[in-house]
Scaffold this active site. Sequence first.
Site, short mmCIF file in Angstrom:
data_model
loop_
_atom_site.label_atom_id
_atom_site.label_comp_id
_atom_site.label_asym_id
_atom_site.label_seq_id
_atom_site.Cartn_x
_atom_site.Cartn_y
_atom_site.Cartn_z
N LYS A 90 8.15 -16.68 -5.54
CA LYS A 90 8.73 -16.77 -4.19
C LYS A 90 10.21 -16.41 -4.21
O LYS A 90 10.73 -15.84 -3.24
CB LYS A 90 8.53 -18.17 -3.59
CG LYS A 90 7.27 -18.29 -2.76
CD LYS A 90 6.02 -18.35 -3.58
CE LYS A 90 4.97 -17.35 -3.45
NZ LYS A 90 3.86 -17.49 -4.39
N ASP B 45 -5.99 -27.01 -11.54
CA ASP B 45 -6.70 -25.74 -11.77
C ASP B 45 -7.84 -25.86 -12.77
O ASP B 45 -8.71 -25.00 -12.82
CB ASP B 45 -5.72 -24.69 -12.34
CG ASP B 45 -4.87 -24.04 -11.25
OD1 ASP B 45 -4.90 -24.51 -10.10
OD2 ASP B 45 -4.17 -23.05 -11.57
N HIS C 132 10.82 -24.26 22.91
CA HIS C 132 10.96 -22.86 23.31
C HIS C 132 12.39 -22.41 23.07
O HIS C 132 13.31 -23.14 23.39
CB HIS C 132 10.64 -22.72 24.81
CG HIS C 132 10.91 -21.33 25.32
ND1 HIS C 132 10.06 -20.28 25.09
CD2 HIS C 132 11.96 -20.83 26.02
CE1 HIS C 132 10.56 -19.19 25.65
NE2 HIS C 132 11.72 -19.49 26.21
P1 FAD Z 1 -0.55 -25.60 -14.45
O1 FAD Z 1 0.56 -25.44 -13.50
O2 FAD Z 1 -1.13 -24.40 -15.09
O3 FAD Z 1 -0.03 -26.62 -15.55
C1 FAD Z 1 -0.78 -26.96 -16.65
C2 FAD Z 1 0.17 -27.35 -17.76
O4 FAD Z 1 -0.58 -27.86 -18.84
C3 FAD Z 1 0.96 -26.17 -18.31
O5 FAD Z 1 2.32 -26.50 -18.30
C4 FAD Z 1 0.44 -26.00 -19.73
O6 FAD Z 1 1.46 -25.59 -20.64
C5 FAD Z 1 0.00 -27.40 -20.04
N1 FAD Z 1 -1.04 -27.49 -21.07
C6 FAD Z 1 -2.19 -26.78 -21.14
N2 FAD Z 1 -2.91 -27.18 -22.20
C7 FAD Z 1 -2.18 -28.15 -22.81
C8 FAD Z 1 -2.39 -28.97 -23.94
N3 FAD Z 1 -3.50 -28.87 -24.67
N4 FAD Z 1 -1.43 -29.85 -24.29
C9 FAD Z 1 -0.29 -29.97 -23.55
N5 FAD Z 1 -0.05 -29.24 -22.46
C10 FAD Z 1 -0.99 -28.34 -22.10
N6 FAD Z 1 -0.13 -21.89 -5.91
C11 FAD Z 1 0.29 -22.27 -4.68
O7 FAD Z 1 -0.19 -23.27 -4.15
N7 FAD Z 1 1.27 -21.57 -4.02
C12 FAD Z 1 1.83 -20.46 -4.55
O8 FAD Z 1 2.70 -19.86 -3.93
C13 FAD Z 1 1.40 -20.04 -5.83
N8 FAD Z 1 1.95 -18.95 -6.41
C14 FAD Z 1 1.55 -18.58 -7.66
C15 FAD Z 1 2.11 -17.44 -8.23
C16 FAD Z 1 1.72 -17.03 -9.49
C17 FAD Z 1 2.34 -15.80 -10.10
C18 FAD Z 1 0.76 -17.79 -10.21
C19 FAD Z 1 0.35 -17.39 -11.60
C20 FAD Z 1 0.18 -18.92 -9.66
C21 FAD Z 1 0.57 -19.33 -8.37
N9 FAD Z 1 0.00 -20.43 -7.75
C22 FAD Z 1 0.40 -20.80 -6.49
C23 FAD Z 1 -1.02 -21.24 -8.41
C24 FAD Z 1 -0.39 -22.51 -9.01
O9 FAD Z 1 0.61 -22.14 -9.92
C25 FAD Z 1 -1.45 -23.35 -9.70
O10 FAD Z 1 -2.49 -23.64 -8.79
C26 FAD Z 1 -0.84 -24.66 -10.17
O11 FAD Z 1 0.21 -24.42 -11.08
C27 FAD Z 1 -1.90 -25.52 -10.84
O12 FAD Z 1 -1.32 -26.68 -11.33
P2 FAD Z 1 -1.90 -27.41 -12.62
O13 FAD Z 1 -0.99 -28.56 -12.87
O14 FAD Z 1 -3.33 -27.67 -12.46
O15 FAD Z 1 -1.79 -26.35 -13.79
P1 NAD Z 2 -7.49 -13.59 -7.07
O1 NAD Z 2 -8.83 -14.14 -7.28
O2 NAD Z 2 -6.73 -13.95 -5.84
O3 NAD Z 2 -7.54 -12.00 -7.08
C1 NAD Z 2 -8.07 -11.28 -8.15
C2 NAD Z 2 -8.57 -9.96 -7.61
O4 NAD Z 2 -8.89 -9.13 -8.70
C3 NAD Z 2 -9.82 -10.10 -6.76
O5 NAD Z 2 -9.67 -9.39 -5.56
C4 NAD Z 2 -10.90 -9.51 -7.65
O6 NAD Z 2 -11.95 -8.91 -6.91
C5 NAD Z 2 -10.12 -8.50 -8.42
N1 NAD Z 2 -10.71 -8.11 -9.70
C6 NAD Z 2 -11.39 -8.88 -10.58
N2 NAD Z 2 -11.74 -8.15 -11.66
C7 NAD Z 2 -11.25 -6.90 -11.46
C8 NAD Z 2 -11.27 -5.70 -12.22
N3 NAD Z 2 -11.84 -5.66 -13.41
N4 NAD Z 2 -10.67 -4.61 -11.70
C9 NAD Z 2 -10.07 -4.64 -10.49
N5 NAD Z 2 -10.03 -5.76 -9.72
C10 NAD Z 2 -10.61 -6.87 -10.21
O7 NAD Z 2 -6.67 -13.96 -8.39
P2 NAD Z 2 -5.15 -13.74 -8.75
O8 NAD Z 2 -4.49 -12.88 -7.75
O9 NAD Z 2 -5.13 -13.38 -10.18
O10 NAD Z 2 -4.58 -15.20 -8.59
C11 NAD Z 2 -5.15 -16.27 -9.38
C12 NAD Z 2 -5.07 -17.57 -8.64
O11 NAD Z 2 -3.74 -17.99 -8.50
C13 NAD Z 2 -5.64 -17.44 -7.25
O12 NAD Z 2 -6.93 -18.01 -7.25
C14 NAD Z 2 -4.74 -18.22 -6.37
O13 NAD Z 2 -5.38 -19.39 -5.94
C15 NAD Z 2 -3.56 -18.61 -7.24
N6 NAD Z 2 -2.35 -18.08 -6.59
C16 NAD Z 2 -2.00 -18.58 -5.39
C17 NAD Z 2 -0.92 -18.06 -4.72
C18 NAD Z 2 -0.56 -18.60 -3.38
O14 NAD Z 2 -1.03 -19.68 -3.06
N7 NAD Z 2 0.24 -17.91 -2.60
C19 NAD Z 2 -0.16 -17.04 -5.29
C20 NAD Z 2 -0.56 -16.55 -6.52
C21 NAD Z 2 -1.65 -17.08 -7.17
#
Ligand code: FAD
Ligand code: NAD
Length: 479
Positions: free
Chosen positions: A58, A320, A452
Amino acid sequence: MSETFDVVVIGAGPAGYVAAIRAAQLGMKVACVENMLGKNGKPTLGGTCLNVGCIPSKALLDSSYLFHQAHTLQVHGVSVKDISVDIPAMMARKDKIVNQLTGGIHQLFKANGVTHLVGKGRLLAQHQVEVTDETGNLQRYGARHVIIATGSSPITLSVAPVDQQRIVDSTGALEFLEVPKRLCVIGAGVIGLELGSVWARLGSQVVLLEALEKFLPTLDGQISKEAFKLFTKQQGLDIRLNCRVTATQSRQGDVTVDYIDGEGRTVTEVFDKVIVCVGRRPNSQDVLVGDIGIATDERGFIRVDDYCTTSVPGVYAVGDVVRGPMLAHKAMEEGVMVAERIAGQATAMNYRYIPAVIYTHPEIAGVGKTEEQLASENIEYNVGMFPFVANGRALAANDTAGWVKIIADKSSDCILGAHIIGSSAADLVQQMAIAMEFGATAEDIGMMVFSHPALSEAVHEAALDVHGHAVHKVGRKRK
Ligand code: FAD
Ligand code: NAD
């Protein structure tokens, strides 16, 4: 056994750190195990979300949007000369925000008395967690309750192995030090669109190769059509559907991508960088040792019930690593729920009204059911829509793309879904999530007074439009 805790949380992402803090607030002795290191090589907290996900993406979306907007200021009568972008400065700003927020979690742990155990956690038995630190040192801890919050990792593609140089995953795509001239994004999902937008705004020619025939298939159909039109026609994102990448070859200066396009033709193209973002998979394997009876599904998600309890008593899993949308806010609320249930409270989570947002511009946000879902469930409904082009505040801001759509049950008028494409859709949709949680009808929203001028007036008008009462909309008769 080194020490025994009431609760040991494994993973300090939004699910884990929130669970740990809430459990400590409720008077429990809590430890949180985390092995992630920050860019400075030091232990960090906050997981994917704070370090390499929601927050840094973001920060870059906002910076790149401002850069892009700076080119359109003449419409406001503001002239700006010599607009340029300093990518290292943009990255440094992003890193500062990440450090501020992850540092904040360290402070919250300290303030709430949560012990941070640095290392990799494994569940050895129902009440026993092993932590291995960087040097290979093993410690065992007793745990009356264990919360697994290990999150998820990017899915990899054998045809496009990530080297974080030419072929990167979402983490690498947050670290480019210059704008790639030609950028290929494999996967036109949430990450592909957000990070593709960042680099397109900064000047990349972005090609998104999507395997599916349909764009954003889980969204409301009208929204996905509108989004496709805006992204391709207005913003120049080159989204190619029904494409299958068959090979990539990373070289010193570029990377070749071979794919089969929607017409079955074999295509070879050269790019400066490739981002692989084809979904994420749960981190469940490493944390579960041997057969202690924790069930996982065929995709590796830990099986839990509505209260995030696993098949082993006293062991919970949140975020997740379990079923449901991979969203930080869903993860956090599961963390709160589990901590409170361990403390004996009857907290439950309503999974029906979890909003989801794609932070492109315009933003895309939805909560509840889509028309397609309702039709497949044979539920009758009414729809109200209102375009931002008829909203005074949107016009004042020169930001009129998109609309609000509200779907209400035909007989009860209760709101079943709200879908918004437009500026600030993330904030607007939350109003509808609150309304839905309280069982509001479209009429209830229509009878409320909205400030508004504000974008939220489009929500008001869409609710009125469910019954054909929208005041500022041409083409609908007042009933
Ligand atoms: P994580 O955030 O993945 O945290 C898990 C933690 O566990 C990690 O720090 C990892 O190092 C640790 N861990 C794993 N295994 C072990 C172990 N064995 N021992 C100790 N520690 C361990 N979601 C939104 O809602 N809004 C967004 O705008 C958004 N943007 C995103 C953008 C990107 C580029 C990505 C990749 C994801 C985005 N997401 C967004 C998704 C969001 O990041 C995840 O849904 C969220 O972080 C999940 O939280 P979590 O705590 O389950 O897992
Ligand atoms: P996604 O599931 O949103 O999109 C993955 C896309 O890749 C899909 O459209 C799928 O059809 C396509 N795909 C799969 N295999 C492919 C292939 N071999 N070749 C071409 N296309 C292929 O997953 P993402 O964008 O990787 O994000 C992962 C998760 O992270 C999402 O489920 C989302 O919930 C979370 N996330 C959330 C936000 C947010 O809330 N704004 C932002 C980033 C990520």
